[in-house]
Design a protein around this motif. Structure first.
Motif, PDB file in Angstrom:
ATOM      1  N   THR A   1      -5.167   8.976  -4.517  1.00 38.92           N
ATOM      2  CA  THR A   1      -5.248   8.890  -3.061  1.00 38.92           C
ATOM      3  C   THR A   1      -5.158  10.287  -2.468  1.00 38.92           C
TER       4      THR A   1
ATOM      5  N   GLN B   1      -0.189  10.362   6.053  1.00 34.45           N
ATOM      6  CA  GLN B   1      -0.732   9.000   5.953  1.00 34.45           C
ATOM      7  C   GLN B   1      -1.595   8.918   4.683  1.00 34.45           C
TER       8      GLN B   1
ATOM      9  N   GLN C   1      -3.589   5.723   1.757  1.00 31.06           N
ATOM     10  CA  GLN C   1      -3.885   4.328   1.443  1.00 31.06           C
ATOM     11  C   GLN C   1      -3.827   4.120  -0.062  1.00 31.06           C
TER      12      GLN C   1
ATOM     13  N   ARG D   1      -4.932   1.190  -3.131  1.00 26.69           N
ATOM     14  CA  ARG D   1      -5.778   0.028  -3.427  1.00 26.69           C
ATOM     15  C   ARG D   1      -4.897  -1.122  -3.896  1.00 26.69           C
TER      16      ARG D   1
ATOM     17  N   ASP E   1      -7.173  -2.266   1.018  1.00 28.36           N
ATOM     18  CA  ASP E   1      -6.405  -1.029   1.078  1.00 28.36           C
ATOM     19  C   ASP E   1      -5.123  -1.262   1.850  1.00 28.36           C
ATOM     20  N   LEU E   2      -4.049  -0.701   1.325  1.00 31.95           N
ATOM     21  CA  LEU E   2      -2.748  -0.777   1.978  1.00 31.95           C
ATOM     22  C   LEU E   2      -2.478   0.557   2.654  1.00 31.95           C
ATOM     23  N   SER E   3      -2.189   0.540   3.928  1.00 31.73           N
ATOM     24  CA  SER E   3      -1.894   1.766   4.670  1.00 31.73           C
ATOM     25  C   SER E   3      -0.418   2.109   4.515  1.00 31.73           C
TER      26      SER E   3
ATOM     27  N   GLY F   1       4.820   0.732   5.130  1.00 33.95           N
ATOM     28  CA  GLY F   1       3.442   0.341   5.384  1.00 33.95           C
ATOM     29  C   GLY F   1       3.127  -1.021   4.817  1.00 33.95           C
TER      30      GLY F   1
ATOM     31  N   ALA G   1      -0.295  -4.247   4.517  1.00 31.39           N
ATOM     32  CA  ALA G   1      -1.460  -4.896   5.130  1.00 31.39           C
ATOM     33  C   ALA G   1      -1.364  -6.381   4.824  1.00 31.39           C
TER      34      ALA G   1
END
Length: 138
Positions: free
Chosen positions: A73, A79, A81, A83, A90-92, A103, A105
């Protein structure tokens, strides 16, 4: 006029002697010995840049849980993301000033820790859990 033999010898030896003499005069810094109880100074500049590592699965109560594997990443402005599985989710994630990472998602929650050498993150749902360990790649 002939050059006397000692001068001829000196003239022939000068290209060899001069670099050796100059090298002996060069100032060398003495090796430093670490002081007991001290730690190396961490790299400055913050977390921005490339990171890579692996994910490992620590919970899989469903067949739909993602497979572990290699991870990479880019952190930009604290910031990044990650996988989640092969379906392209994608996870933020956000690195807080204290080094904690938060974070997620959808139903996936992220929590972790940033240090100058490593990013560690756990991504969890009710049925699945992946642990990410990343190291600076650039």
């Amino acid at each position: 006029m002939k050059t006397p033999p000692p001068a001829r010898l000196l003239a022939a030896a000068l290209p060899i002697i001069l670099p050796l003499a100059l090298g002996a005069c060069a100032h060398h810094r003495p090796a430093t010995t670490p002081v007991a109880g001290t730690r190396p100074v961490p790299r400055t500049g913050g977390p921005d840049g490339g990171w890579s590592g692996t994910s490992t699965r620590f919970q899989a109560d469903s067949r739909s849980c993602p497979n572990p594997g290699l991870v990479s990443t880019q952190v930009f402005d604290r910031q990044f993301q990650l996988r989640w599985g092969n379906r392209g989710s994608d996870l933020s994630a956000s690195i807080q000033p204290d080094g904690s990472i938060i974070g997620g998602a959808g139903d996936v929650t992220l929590s972790g820790k940033y240090t100058a050498e490593r990013i560690t993150v756990d991504a969890t749902t009710d049925a699945c859990g992946l642990h990410y360990t990343l190291h600076r790649s650039n």
